[in-house]
Structure formats: C-alpha cells, structure tokens
Write an enzyme that holds these catalytic residues in place. Sequence first.
Site, PDB file in Angstrom:
ATOM      1  N   TYR A  76       1.112  -1.250   0.341  1.00 35.36           N
ATOM      2  CA  TYR A  76      -0.281  -0.154  -0.121  1.00 35.36           C
ATOM      3  C   TYR A  76       0.861   1.446   0.010  1.00 35.36           C
ATOM      4  O   TYR A  76       0.091   1.884  -1.015  1.00 35.36           O
ATOM      5  CB  TYR A  76      -1.136  -0.058   1.435  1.00 35.36           C
ATOM      6  CG  TYR A  76      -2.134   1.049   1.345  1.00 35.36           C
ATOM      7  CD1 TYR A  76      -3.113   0.826   0.256  1.00 35.36           C
ATOM      8  CD2 TYR A  76      -1.629   2.464   1.802  1.00 35.36           C
ATOM      9  CE1 TYR A  76      -4.236   1.842   0.245  1.00 35.36           C
ATOM     10  CE2 TYR A  76      -2.545   3.715   1.535  1.00 35.36           C
ATOM     11  CZ  TYR A  76      -3.656   3.359   0.644  1.00 35.36           C
ATOM     12  OH  TYR A  76      -4.727   4.246   0.802  1.00 35.36           O
ATOM     13  N   PHE A 128      -7.400  21.016 -25.260  1.00 34.22           N
ATOM     14  CA  PHE A 128      -7.991  19.988 -25.115  1.00 34.22           C
ATOM     15  C   PHE A 128      -8.625  19.764 -24.340  1.00 34.22           C
ATOM     16  O   PHE A 128      -9.107  20.373 -23.262  1.00 34.22           O
ATOM     17  CB  PHE A 128      -6.268  18.848 -24.254  1.00 34.22           C
ATOM     18  CG  PHE A 128      -6.924  17.595 -25.137  1.00 34.22           C
ATOM     19  CD1 PHE A 128      -6.842  17.190 -25.778  1.00 34.22           C
ATOM     20  CD2 PHE A 128      -7.103  16.880 -23.398  1.00 34.22           C
ATOM     21  CE1 PHE A 128      -7.424  15.831 -26.023  1.00 34.22           C
ATOM     22  CE2 PHE A 128      -7.717  15.357 -23.635  1.00 34.22           C
ATOM     23  CZ  PHE A 128      -7.865  14.939 -25.106  1.00 34.22           C
ATOM     24  N   THR A 129     -10.133  18.214 -24.616  1.00 31.69           N
ATOM     25  CA  THR A 129     -11.218  18.637 -24.247  1.00 31.69           C
ATOM     26  C   THR A 129     -11.224  18.721 -22.270  1.00 31.69           C
ATOM     27  O   THR A 129     -11.650  19.297 -21.924  1.00 31.69           O
ATOM     28  CB  THR A 129     -11.939  17.006 -24.681  1.00 31.69           C
ATOM     29  OG1 THR A 129     -10.723  16.024 -24.031  1.00 31.69           O
ATOM     30  CG2 THR A 129     -11.934  17.461 -26.020  1.00 31.69           C
ATOM     31  N   ASP A 219       1.955  20.015 -20.575  1.00 32.42           N
ATOM     32  CA  ASP A 219       1.067  18.881 -20.718  1.00 32.42           C
ATOM     33  C   ASP A 219       1.913  18.085 -21.449  1.00 32.42           C
ATOM     34  O   ASP A 219       1.868  18.548 -23.594  1.00 32.42           O
ATOM     35  CB  ASP A 219      -0.319  18.774 -21.422  1.00 32.42           C
ATOM     36  CG  ASP A 219      -0.934  17.823 -21.903  1.00 32.42           C
ATOM     37  OD1 ASP A 219      -0.280  16.631 -22.122  1.00 32.42           O
ATOM     38  OD2 ASP A 219      -2.401  17.730 -22.088  1.00 32.42           O
ATOM     39  N   LYS A 262      -0.346   7.251 -23.314  1.00 32.85           N
ATOM     40  CA  LYS A 262       0.410   7.356 -24.800  1.00 32.85           C
ATOM     41  C   LYS A 262       1.445   7.517 -24.695  1.00 32.85           C
ATOM     42  O   LYS A 262       2.285   6.217 -25.338  1.00 32.85           O
ATOM     43  CB  LYS A 262      -0.116   9.381 -24.872  1.00 32.85           C
ATOM     44  CG  LYS A 262      -1.688   9.721 -25.348  1.00 32.85           C
ATOM     45  CD  LYS A 262      -2.314   9.587 -24.076  1.00 32.85           C
ATOM     46  CE  LYS A 262      -3.700   9.827 -24.274  1.00 32.85           C
ATOM     47  NZ  LYS A 262      -4.252  10.384 -22.972  1.00 32.85           N
ATOM     48  N   PHE A 453     -19.040  14.536 -26.508  1.00 28.06           N
ATOM     49  CA  PHE A 453     -18.872  13.420 -27.693  1.00 28.06           C
ATOM     50  C   PHE A 453     -18.670  12.222 -27.095  1.00 28.06           C
ATOM     51  O   PHE A 453     -18.953  11.070 -27.683  1.00 28.06           O
ATOM     52  CB  PHE A 453     -17.471  14.130 -28.322  1.00 28.06           C
ATOM     53  CG  PHE A 453     -16.411  14.262 -26.974  1.00 28.06           C
ATOM     54  CD1 PHE A 453     -15.919  15.496 -26.406  1.00 28.06           C
ATOM     55  CD2 PHE A 453     -14.950  12.830 -27.051  1.00 28.06           C
ATOM     56  CE1 PHE A 453     -14.955  15.584 -25.097  1.00 28.06           C
ATOM     57  CE2 PHE A 453     -14.744  13.211 -26.105  1.00 28.06           C
ATOM     58  CZ  PHE A 453     -14.504  14.222 -25.419  1.00 28.06           C
TER      59      PHE A 453
HETATM   60  N1  F0G Z   1      -3.996  16.142 -21.929  1.00 27.68           N
HETATM   61  C1  F0G Z   1      -3.448  15.613 -23.484  1.00 27.68           C
HETATM   62  C2  F0G Z   1      -2.898  16.146 -25.063  1.00 27.68           C
HETATM   63  C3  F0G Z   1      -4.234  14.350 -24.225  1.00 27.68           C
HETATM   64  O1  F0G Z   1      -4.368  13.493 -25.277  1.00 27.68           O
HETATM   65  C4  F0G Z   1      -4.508  13.400 -23.070  1.00 27.68           C
HETATM   66  C5  F0G Z   1      -5.951  12.334 -23.087  1.00 27.68           C
HETATM   67  C6  F0G Z   1      -4.876  13.938 -22.026  1.00 27.68           C
HETATM   68  C7  F0G Z   1      -4.801  15.201 -21.589  1.00 27.68           C
HETATM   69  C8  F0G Z   1      -6.067  13.726 -20.516  1.00 27.68           C
HETATM   70  O2  F0G Z   1      -5.268  12.867 -20.283  1.00 27.68           O
HETATM   71  O3  F0G Z   1      -6.768  10.243 -20.972  1.00 27.68           O
HETATM   72  O4  F0G Z   1      -5.401   9.709 -19.749  1.00 27.68           O
HETATM   73  O5  F0G Z   1      -7.038  10.923 -18.011  1.00 27.68           O
HETATM   74  N2  F0G Z   1      -6.114  11.615 -24.673  1.00 27.68           N
HETATM   75  C9  F0G Z   1      -7.305  11.362 -25.327  1.00 27.68           C
HETATM   76  C10 F0G Z   1      -7.299  10.564 -26.420  1.00 27.68           C
HETATM   77  C11 F0G Z   1      -8.217  10.283 -24.435  1.00 27.68           C
HETATM   78  O6  F0G Z   1      -7.948   9.681 -27.195  1.00 27.68           O
HETATM   79  O7  F0G Z   1      -6.662  11.881 -27.025  1.00 27.68           O
HETATM   80  P1  F0G Z   1      -6.538  11.006 -19.623  1.00 27.68           P
END
Ligand code: F0G
Length: 462
Positions: A76, A128-129, A219, A262, A453
């Site tokens: 843990y 980014f979303t 990022d 990634k 989305f």
């Molecule tokens: N920042 C970037 C540039 C990303 O592409 C993503 C995730 C995140 C942050 C968030 O990270 O998914 O580990 O919580 N991108 C994925 C995509 C979902 O398909 O582009 P996460």
Amino acid sequence: MQKGKKRSWAEPFKIKMVEPLKMTTREYRQKCAEEAGYNTFLLKSADVYIDLLTDSGTSAMSDRQWAGIMLGDEAYAGSRNFYNLEDAVRKFYSYKYIVPTHQGRGAEHILSTIMIKKDDYVPGNMYFTTTRLHQELAGGHFIDVIIDEAHDPNSEHPFKGNVDFDKLEDLRKKVGADKIPYVCIATCVNMAGGQPISMANLKKLREWSKEHNVPIIHDATRVAENAYFIKVREDEYKDKSIAEIVYEICSLTDGCTMSAKKDPMVNIGGFLAVNDKEIFDKARNMVVIYEGLHTYGGMAGRDMEALAIGIEESVQYDHIRARVGQVEYLGQKLLDEGIPIVMPTGGHAVFLNAREFLPHIDQDQFPAQALAAEIYIESGVRSMERGNVSKGRNPETGENYRPALELVRLTLPRRVYTQAHMDVTAEGIIDVYEKRENIKGLKFVYEPEYLRFFQARFEKIG
Ligand code: F0G
C-alpha cells in the site's frame, strides 16, 4: 547498395504474441453503428476491425515492460515501483517531485484545483477537452493563444503548436499577470492535429514567463513525438538525441501533467510532476482524497514499473522514427488520392478534414461525426470525431462553438498495427471518399452535459 537508391525501413520490433481480429460484413456494421447512435465511442471493441479511435492506453507493451509487470510491489505504501518511476521522471523529464495519478485527467484535476482561482485566465496552445474542463470547473477561463496557422488545416507551418506572443501579451495587458496562474503548453498539440511546438518558441515563452513571473505547466502527454519533430525540423537540434531534447523541453517548464497512456506506452497511468515544493505538498495531500496514497495514486505497483520502463523506451530514436513514420505513411497514401487531411501530418494521427470531405453538410449537422460513422460502416476502421461535437457549446450563448477545425482523427496506437493495416485503412477511406455525396448529416438524440462526445447519441437527418 547503389548510390542514391532508397532503402526502406520496417517496424523496429518483431511480434511475439498476437490478438486475432474479427472481420464483419457491411450489413452487420450498419446495425452496430445504428445501435451505437452513430458514435464510435459507443461501439463494442469486438465489432471493430482496425481500431484507430485513440492512441491512449492502446499501445503494445514491450517484453521488458511485461517483465516489469511481474516485478510489481503491491505494498500500500512505499512500493519500490514508485521509486523507480520517480527516478525515471527525474532522469528523463527533469522534474523534481512526482505525484502519481490514475491517468492524465487525474493530474489535471489536482493541478487545476490547486493553481486556479475563480475568474483566473489560463492561456494555452489550443484547448484539450479534459484539460479545459478541469480549468473551467476550478473557476478559470481558457484562452487560446496558439498561432493562427494551427486553425488552418492547409497551412504547412512546421510548428503549428507555437504560441502567438501577441495573443499572450493582449491577455496579460487586459487582465494582468496576477490573473494568469500559469500558461498551459502541450507538446504535439492533439486538437491541432498532433502538431509540435518549436524549441525556439518555447525558449521565448520561458523568457516571457520569467519576466512576468507566470509559470509554465506542460502537458507532456506526447513530448517524445514533439522532440522528434524538433530533431528533424530545427537545424540546431539535428545532432541531439531524442532523450536530450525531451529533457530540454521539460527543463524549460515548471511542471507537467502526463497521460502516461500515450508516449510511455502503458495501458493506464499518469502523474503530476512539479519543481515547486509548496505545490507538491498540496498535490500530495490532495491525491489521497481523489486518487490514492501518494506512492501509488490510483496505479498498481506493476503499472508504475511498466511506466518507468516505457518512459525510457519512448525516447529511443528507432522507436519514435517508426512511430511518426507510420503516421506519415498513412497520410501520404490518402494525399496521393486527393483526400483532404490536416497538413503536415502530426505525431500520433492523421486527421481528415471533414469540412472539405463533406462540404454539403452544415457544421451543426456534424460532418466529422457522420464521416467517422461512415468510415466504420464501410471498412470496420474505428476513428474519432474532433470537431463541433468535441468542442461543445459556448456556456454563455448555448450555441455550438463551430470550431475552424472539423476533423476525423485516425489515431495510431504505438507498435500495434503494421504497414499492411495502414494500406487497408487507406483503401477503405478512399472508397468512402468516392461515395461522399451520399453521406448525410446527424442530429442529437441524446446530449450529455459534460464532454458530450464520449456518450452522445445521434440519428441521421433525412
Ligand atoms: N492531455 C492530452 C493532450 C490528451 O490527449 C489527453 C487524452 C489528456 C490530456 C487526458 O489524459 O485520457 O489519461 O485522462 N487524450 C485521449 C485521446 C483521451 O484520445 O486523445 P487521460
């Protein structure tokens, strides 16, 4: 070899284990698409032939990473794998303190909550979303300061991820530096098409950041891909290793959020890393509320080990050249047939320009969403919408944002598919292109409140 004769290169790995793929009929996929409300996120993976939805968590781990999985220390507290991960972050990314999280958005949540106050402004090189949503939930406003070329799919600017200093200065003069908690800089900007920022631009941003005492948060999700573009496009970096360039990029920033799913090729994981002890102490305290103890933060010990190894593998030149090279290969195949894509091809994906592909569909009828569904029905290839649906609605007016980029992303997982899969993908898209006039727009039948989305459902218009 004869002088001037081209030698091909192939994937720099051989295959030790396979996962069979299912072939389906067009009629079957038509039914699957309808049941999924024409949203590729709602398809079952078993019904997909070639899965280019995302490069997130979908890469193939190496034999060394799998061996690392067996070395998981699932204590843990104080797992040895955490210390290996901490060492890797310090060695390759330069940051002093690390807080593990279950994935990237876990780190974004913690960082945004700590650093952003109500009505702060967070400039960034395109949104980014999840990143923007966490900034907004913390009370901030996201301001796009990327260069204009990034919003133009046909611009061949080599560094479309660059910051426009006029936009940044306009914001600073308008609101004052004390309303800007940090500048949010992504390497290989996802929503712009996987486009890199140059080292020259980042160095200039460092000067600005020192002058105005505004930190830079990076990022780092696709930093190795960005380093590759710096090596091949910025002359003074041509003799530097990818590892050296990655280290230098990180050194020019004050901390990072990382989706380790990634670049570092793990199925799950992420972290927040900073140089400031005070921010670290706050983050370390907050992670125990939302993620887990500060030496695992939502990851199993084995996942932290695979991640530590994956970070090292991500900066190997042969790997990254083949990774970005595969994207370029697919892009070129489509270009040869006159299919409109975002230029130049980026680091992780080929982005189809749905506005030009389907000029007869109004943006409020979601051409990119419709195109992604059609590509699946035609070929079994799964892609993702990155346009009006992803960008969402303006909270003040309630209108769709109608972004300049209306794209379908064909995202390549790392080390998963071969050149033959790229050929099959391209052929399927070419077939869709030939029948493009018959494709119809979509309307919402269900629209979720956040990050719509992922779960939205649609039906065909007419
Ligand atoms: N920042 C970037 C540039 C990303 O592409 C993503 C995730 C995140 C942050 C968030 O990270 O998914 O580990 O919580 N991108 C994925 C995509 C979902 O398909 O582009 P996460």
